[in-house]
Design a protein around this motif. Structure first.
Motif, PDB file in Angstrom:
ATOM      1  N   PRO A 219     129.721 102.595  49.350  1.00 19.45           N
ATOM      2  CA  PRO A 219     129.475 102.775  47.914  1.00 19.45           C
ATOM      3  C   PRO A 219     130.783 102.868  47.133  1.00 19.45           C
ATOM      4  CG  PRO A 219     128.030 104.191  49.191  1.00 19.45           C
ATOM      5  CD  PRO A 219     129.025 103.612  50.161  1.00 19.45           C
ATOM      6  N   PHE A 220     130.797 102.270  45.957  1.00 20.53           N
ATOM      7  CA  PHE A 220     132.010 102.239  45.141  1.00 20.53           C
ATOM      8  C   PHE A 220     132.468 103.635  44.718  1.00 20.53           C
ATOM      9  CE2 PHE A 220     130.190  97.937  43.946  1.00 20.53           C
ATOM     10  CZ  PHE A 220     131.067  97.223  44.742  1.00 20.53           C
ATOM     11  N   VAL A 221     131.535 104.588  44.658  1.00 21.06           N
ATOM     12  CA  VAL A 221     131.919 105.931  44.202  1.00 21.06           C
ATOM     13  C   VAL A 221     132.973 106.561  45.109  1.00 21.06           C
ATOM     14  CG1 VAL A 221     129.770 106.455  42.984  1.00 21.06           C
ATOM     15  CG2 VAL A 221     129.975 107.009  45.424  1.00 21.06           C
ATOM     16  N   HIS A 222     133.083 106.098  46.348  1.00 21.95           N
ATOM     17  CA  HIS A 222     134.080 106.685  47.245  1.00 21.95           C
ATOM     18  C   HIS A 222     135.499 106.349  46.786  1.00 21.95           C
ATOM     19  CE1 HIS A 222     130.938 108.192  49.655  1.00 21.95           C
ATOM     20  NE2 HIS A 222     130.651 107.089  50.317  1.00 21.95           N
ATOM     21  N   ASP A 223     135.729 105.113  46.344  1.00 20.02           N
ATOM     22  CA  ASP A 223     137.033 104.758  45.775  1.00 20.02           C
ATOM     23  C   ASP A 223     137.292 105.537  44.491  1.00 20.02           C
ATOM     24  OD1 ASP A 223     138.288 103.011  47.510  1.00 20.02           O
ATOM     25  OD2 ASP A 223     137.718 101.186  46.441  1.00 20.02           O
ATOM     26  N   ILE A 224     136.280 105.615  43.644  1.00 18.65           N
ATOM     27  CA  ILE A 224     136.435 106.306  42.361  1.00 18.65           C
ATOM     28  C   ILE A 224     136.761 107.780  42.589  1.00 18.65           C
ATOM     29  CG2 ILE A 224     135.236 106.988  40.245  1.00 18.65           C
ATOM     30  CD1 ILE A 224     133.621 104.349  40.515  1.00 18.65           C
ATOM     31  N   ALA A 225     136.120 108.382  43.582  1.00 14.34           N
ATOM     32  CA  ALA A 225     136.383 109.788  43.900  1.00 14.34           C
ATOM     33  C   ALA A 225     137.830 109.992  44.336  1.00 14.34           C
ATOM     34  CB  ALA A 225     135.430 110.258  44.998  1.00 14.34           C
ATOM     35  N   ILE A 226     138.371 109.050  45.102  1.00 14.46           N
ATOM     36  CA  ILE A 226     139.774 109.146  45.519  1.00 14.46           C
ATOM     37  C   ILE A 226     140.686 109.120  44.301  1.00 14.46           C
ATOM     38  CG2 ILE A 226     141.642 107.932  46.723  1.00 14.46           C
ATOM     39  CD1 ILE A 226     139.560 107.060  48.811  1.00 14.46           C
ATOM     40  N   ASP A 270     134.045 115.807  46.544  1.00 12.76           N
ATOM     41  CA  ASP A 270     134.134 116.779  47.640  1.00 12.76           C
ATOM     42  C   ASP A 270     134.300 116.052  48.976  1.00 12.76           C
ATOM     43  OD1 ASP A 270     133.960 119.052  46.095  1.00 12.76           O
ATOM     44  OD2 ASP A 270     131.804 119.321  46.377  1.00 12.76           O
ATOM     45  N   LYS A 271     133.532 114.986  49.155  1.00 12.04           N
ATOM     46  CA  LYS A 271     133.603 114.231  50.409  1.00 12.04           C
ATOM     47  C   LYS A 271     134.987 113.630  50.602  1.00 12.04           C
ATOM     48  CE  LYS A 271     131.380 110.526  53.033  1.00 12.04           C
ATOM     49  NZ  LYS A 271     130.306 109.502  53.066  1.00 12.04           N
ATOM     50  N   ALA A 272     135.556 113.062  49.537  1.00 13.81           N
ATOM     51  CA  ALA A 272     136.888 112.460  49.636  1.00 13.81           C
ATOM     52  C   ALA A 272     137.940 113.519  49.959  1.00 13.81           C
ATOM     53  CB  ALA A 272     137.240 111.745  48.333  1.00 13.81           C
ATOM     54  N   ALA A 273     137.843 114.677  49.312  1.00 13.40           N
ATOM     55  CA  ALA A 273     138.812 115.746  49.570  1.00 13.40           C
ATOM     56  C   ALA A 273     138.740 116.204  51.023  1.00 13.40           C
ATOM     57  CB  ALA A 273     138.555 116.916  48.625  1.00 13.40           C
ATOM     58  N   LEU A 274     137.528 116.415  51.531  1.00 14.19           N
ATOM     59  CA  LEU A 274     137.360 116.835  52.925  1.00 14.19           C
ATOM     60  C   LEU A 274     137.861 115.765  53.892  1.00 14.19           C
ATOM     61  CD1 LEU A 274     133.795 118.426  52.776  1.00 14.19           C
ATOM     62  CD2 LEU A 274     135.938 119.642  53.204  1.00 14.19           C
ATOM     63  N   THR A 275     137.597 114.512  53.568  1.00 15.74           N
ATOM     64  CA  THR A 275     138.020 113.414  54.443  1.00 15.74           C
ATOM     65  C   THR A 275     139.519 113.446  54.675  1.00 15.74           C
ATOM     66  OG1 THR A 275     136.181 111.990  53.734  1.00 15.74           O
ATOM     67  CG2 THR A 275     138.114 110.903  54.687  1.00 15.74           C
TER      68      THR A 275
END
Length: 314
Positions: A219-226, A270-275
């Motif tokens: 999902p594109f939101v993962h890049d946006i979250a970064i 939150d997912k990106a930060a934890l990753t």
């Protein structure tokens, strides 16, 4: 980027010869980054980047990335071009590892994140996402939350010692993220490591995007979250609303976000930060071989993990 695999001068001269790029002048390892070995090569004909893959992936998977870079280049995305050997190969094997040679991109990594540059970057990322919508790039992920957590949680006692008083809070955040289903959101090929040091600028313009080795279908939101985490919060210690607005202003000139994407962004952050907390723990707290690389402390990211994500994604 980092240097795990050491290359002697005679070996580098042979590599340069195989690509027919002139006579070797000098070369040096690039110690920034974490995942692969990278060298800057200078010959009489110019500058080049040699990347040696340090992760256990199938060669056919990696060739998909090279094809994706070619596709982006054909569509005016400033990314590294893959060079062919004189034998017509787009990769070589070095010490049992896949290696590729790339064109050198001018510019310097983004150091000053301001409204103008993040708006331009938002437009570029929106275009990258638009071009790759619904495309598949399946590979064995290495920058992925579940994979990283499973890698470091095998020694749970050591992980508890490392995280110390933050262990319970991190585990609670992890459980919250695990409950979320991102799979129904719009997807395509994301960069997956789109940090400011992977974007080059010169004279106020974006000149290149590098390090696509963890690009994958998601999902594109993962890049946006970064971007929201590492371009804004990690730089300033706060989610600047002006910078958030400027990023989305640029992004939306090419691609509009759906309502469900906006609703899921705080959890994606939150997912990106934890990753990347888990990635740093794996690389620097669990022994991962000798390498020349810049040390990155996972504790620097903890404020981001626990920060309230109440932002207006207008």
């Amino acid at each position: 980027m980092a240097v795990y695999t050491k290359i002697e001068k005679s070996e580098m001269e042979e590599i340069v010869s195989r690509y027919g790029i002139g006579t070797l002048v000098e070369y040096s390892g690039i110690t920034k980054g974490i995942m692969n070995s990278n060298y800057l090569i200078k010959t009489e004909k110019g500058k080049y980047i040699l990347r040696i893959l340090e992760m256990e992936r199938d060669i056919e998977e990696e060739k998909k990335e090279l094809k994706f870079l070619e596709y982006l280049g054909e569509n005016s995305i400033p990314c590294p071009g893959v060079l062919m050997t004189e034998a017509g190969e787009d990769y070589i094997m070095l010490k049992g590892k896949m290696a590729s040679l790339f064109t050198f991109l001018n510019g310097k990594e983004v150091l000053d994140v301001n409204e103008e540059i993040i708006e331009k970057f938002g437009k570029l990322l929106g275009k990258m996402h638009f071009l790759s919508e619904n495309m598949k790039l399946d590979r064995d992920e290495k920058i992925e939350l579940e994979y990283l957590y499973n890698s470091i949680s095998k020694d749970e006692n050591k992980l508890k010692d490392i995280l110390a008083e933050n262990y319970a809070g991190i585990m609670q955040k992890l459980e919250n993220v695990k409950k979320c289903d991102f799979s129904k959101l719009p997807f395509g090929i994301i960069h997956n490591d789109i940090f400011p040091d992977n974007v080059f600028t010169e004279n106020g313009e974006i000149t290149g995007v590098i390090d696509f080795n963890d690009a994958m279908s998601a999902p594109f939101v993962h890049d946006i979250a970064i971007v929201l985490n590492f371009w804004i919060y990690n730089k300033f210690g706060v989610y600047s609303q002006n910078l958030v607005n400027s990023f989305f202003k640029g992004y939306r000139t090419v691609r509009n976000l759906k309502k469900e994407e906006i609703e899921m962004l705080p959890l994606a952050m939150d997912k990106a930060a934890l990753t990347f907390v888990f990635l740093r723990i794996k690389k620097f707290n669990f022994h991962d071989g000798d390498a020349e690389r810049e040390f990155k402390d996972y504790r620097d990211l903890l404020p981001m993990v626990f920060e309230n994500k109440n932002i207006e994604f207008c």
